[in-house]
Design an enzyme around this catalytic site. Structure first.
Site, PDB file in Angstrom:
ATOM      1  N   CYS A   1       0.835  -1.200   0.000  1.00 40.76           N
ATOM      2  CA  CYS A   1       0.000   0.000   0.000  1.00 40.76           C
ATOM      3  C   CYS A   1       0.869   1.249   0.000  1.00 40.76           C
ATOM      4  CB  CYS A   1      -0.913  -0.022   1.219  1.00 40.76           C
ATOM      5  SG  CYS A   1      -1.956   1.432   1.309  1.00 40.76           S
TER       6      CYS A   1
ATOM      7  N   CYS B   1      -2.277  -1.293  -3.511  1.00 39.46           N
ATOM      8  CA  CYS B   1      -3.263  -0.394  -2.935  1.00 39.46           C
ATOM      9  C   CYS B   1      -2.633   0.996  -2.894  1.00 39.46           C
ATOM     10  CB  CYS B   1      -3.596  -0.874  -1.525  1.00 39.46           C
ATOM     11  SG  CYS B   1      -4.734   0.205  -0.648  1.00 39.46           S
TER      12      CYS B   1
ATOM     13  N   CYS C   1     -11.130  -0.059   0.153  1.00 36.99           N
ATOM     14  CA  CYS C   1     -10.566  -0.267   1.482  1.00 36.99           C
ATOM     15  C   CYS C   1     -10.966   0.950   2.294  1.00 36.99           C
ATOM     16  CB  CYS C   1      -9.039  -0.389   1.396  1.00 36.99           C
ATOM     17  SG  CYS C   1      -8.253  -0.479   3.021  1.00 36.99           S
TER      18      CYS C   1
HETATM   19  C1  DTB Z   1      -5.091   2.655   7.365  1.00 36.12           C
HETATM   20  O1  DTB Z   1      -6.297   2.615   7.670  1.00 36.12           O
HETATM   21  N1  DTB Z   1      -4.098   2.582   8.216  1.00 36.12           N
HETATM   22  C2  DTB Z   1      -2.830   2.708   7.550  1.00 36.12           C
HETATM   23  C3  DTB Z   1      -3.245   2.713   6.066  1.00 36.12           C
HETATM   24  N2  DTB Z   1      -4.672   2.773   6.134  1.00 36.12           N
HETATM   25  C4  DTB Z   1      -2.739   3.741   5.159  1.00 36.12           C
HETATM   26  C5  DTB Z   1      -2.084   3.964   7.926  1.00 36.12           C
HETATM   27  C6  DTB Z   1      -1.892   4.163   9.369  1.00 36.12           C
HETATM   28  C7  DTB Z   1      -1.023   5.351   9.529  1.00 36.12           C
HETATM   29  C8  DTB Z   1      -0.610   5.548  10.945  1.00 36.12           C
HETATM   30  C9  DTB Z   1       0.165   6.797  11.157  1.00 36.12           C
HETATM   31  C10 DTB Z   1       1.479   6.861  10.456  1.00 36.12           C
HETATM   32  O2  DTB Z   1       2.283   5.913  10.490  1.00 36.12           O
HETATM   33  O3  DTB Z   1       1.784   7.926   9.886  1.00 36.12           O
END
Ligand code: DTB
Ligand code: SAM
Ligand code: SF4
Length: 329
Positions: free
Chosen positions: A100, A132, A192
């Protein structure tokens, strides 16, 4: 007549009854559905990469990448295709089946950066990974271009209920979010979409978000459940740590409302023990993000997660695997 298990007409009262049921009953119900629709021995391992970090014009109160907060995250330009491919290959070799790419953009623009992202999508897809992207708002045309390049999924979270949303984000609306999800769906890219708990929302807000997701005309194929990672410098820096039982209730509810969906135990794993994560898997989570960083915050590394899989006897799930047709529990 027995109730169908895949429904799009959940009421808040029905969801509240599920959410507030005794936790062991709730987990048992979710685990039974999980077993009917999914292979419970498998958990999908995914890797995140921030391809464009920081400097974001939005004001999401939880986010370390918003330019207006002083979080120590430096704004960087879009990574090169070669760098991204190197990360993707490494992720695949370590057992990830989904990759992703996140960009700290308010929205996608039709420019050279987007052309570069399309190339990245094409090549990461060529590695056999589910690709993704999460890059903010999209038009239907942009979603189609991504689909043609081989994009498997687009992540765009509702984050919380429509009523609580305005407390957390002021620079765009819930309707904007829903519109992008519609563009993604229309372009034939899988959806998603999930949220975060621990923002200061009530259980009612959590349920309302799940209701919105479950009552979409088609359930999202993937629902990430994030526990807030509170980052210094953001307005939510002092939020208390998310309680594991809140996480378990949220995951179990998502599994019950959307039995065919991949439910992802996403941000916040640094605070959960293996035993606590095992409870989340029992409650119906069947995916994690692995690798030392999520986008900008720390996450358990590949080796640590491998050890967890060994202890729990879990197997990584293959890419592009279809869920089971329902079988007797
Ligand atoms: C999601 O729901 N969680 C992931 C992904 N989609 C992109 C990202 C979490 C990010 C947490 C904060 C960071 O690491 O910057
Ligand atoms: N800019 C794009 C957007 O907002 O859609 C994509 C990247 S954004 C970082 C992706 C998601 O990460 C957000 O919707 C939010 O749910 C989650 N997220 C961001 N910061 C977080 C944090 N501190 N803790 C938990 N989840 C977070
Ligand atoms: Fe920007 Fe996304 Fe962070 Fe919001 S969550 S500030 S849109 S990167």
């Amino acid at each position: 007549m027995t109730e169908p298990l895949i429904r799009h007409d959940w009421t808040l009262e029905e969801i509240a009854e599920i959410y507030h049921s005794p936790v062991l009953d709730l987990v048992f119900r979710a685990a039974s559905l999980h077993r009917s629709f999914q292979d419970t021995a498998e958990v999908q391992v995914c890797t995140l990469l921030s391809i464009k970090t920081g400097g974001c014009p939005e004001d999401c109160a939880y986010c370390p990448q918003a330019a207006r907060y002083h979080t120590g995250v430096k704004a960087e330009a879009l990574l090169s295709k070669e760098t991204v491919l190197e990360h993707a290959r490494r992720a695949r070799d370590a057992g990830s089946t989904r990759f992703c790419m996140g960009a700290a953009w308010r929205e996608v623009r039709d420019n050279r950066d987007f052309d570069r992202v399309l190339e990245m999508v094409r090549e990461v897809n060529g590695l056999g990974l589910e690709v993704c992207c999460t890059m903010g708002m999209l038009t239907e045309h942009q979603a189609r271009r991504l689909q043609e390049a081989g994009l498997h999924a687009y992540n765009h979270n509702l984050d919380t209920s429509d009523t609580f949303y305005g407390e957390i984000i002021h620079t765009r609306t819930y309707e904007d979010r829903l519109r992008t999800l519609d563009h993604v769906r229309k372009a034939g890219v899988t959806v998603c979409c999930g949220g975060i708990i621990g923002l200061g929302e009530s259980p009612r807000d959590r349920m309302a978000m799940l209701q919105t997701l479950a009552n979409l005309s088609q359930h999202p194929e993937s629902v990430p459940v994030n526990a807030l990672v509170s980052v210094e410098g953001t307005p939510l820096e002092h939020r208390p740590r998310v309680d594991i039982w809140d996480m378990v209730r949220m995951i179990a509810c998502a599994r019950i409302l959307m039995p065919r969906t991949m439910v992802r135990l996403s941000a916040g794993r640094m605070d959960f023990s293996i035993a606590e994560q095992a409870l989340c898997f029992l409650a119906g989570a069947n995916s994690i993000f692995t690798g030392e960083k999520l986008l900008t915050t720390p996450n358990p590394g590949f080796e640590e997660d491998q050890e967890m899989f060994r202890i729990l006897g879990l197997k990584p799930r293959a890419a592009f695997k279809k869920e089971k047709e329902e079988t007797a529990a």
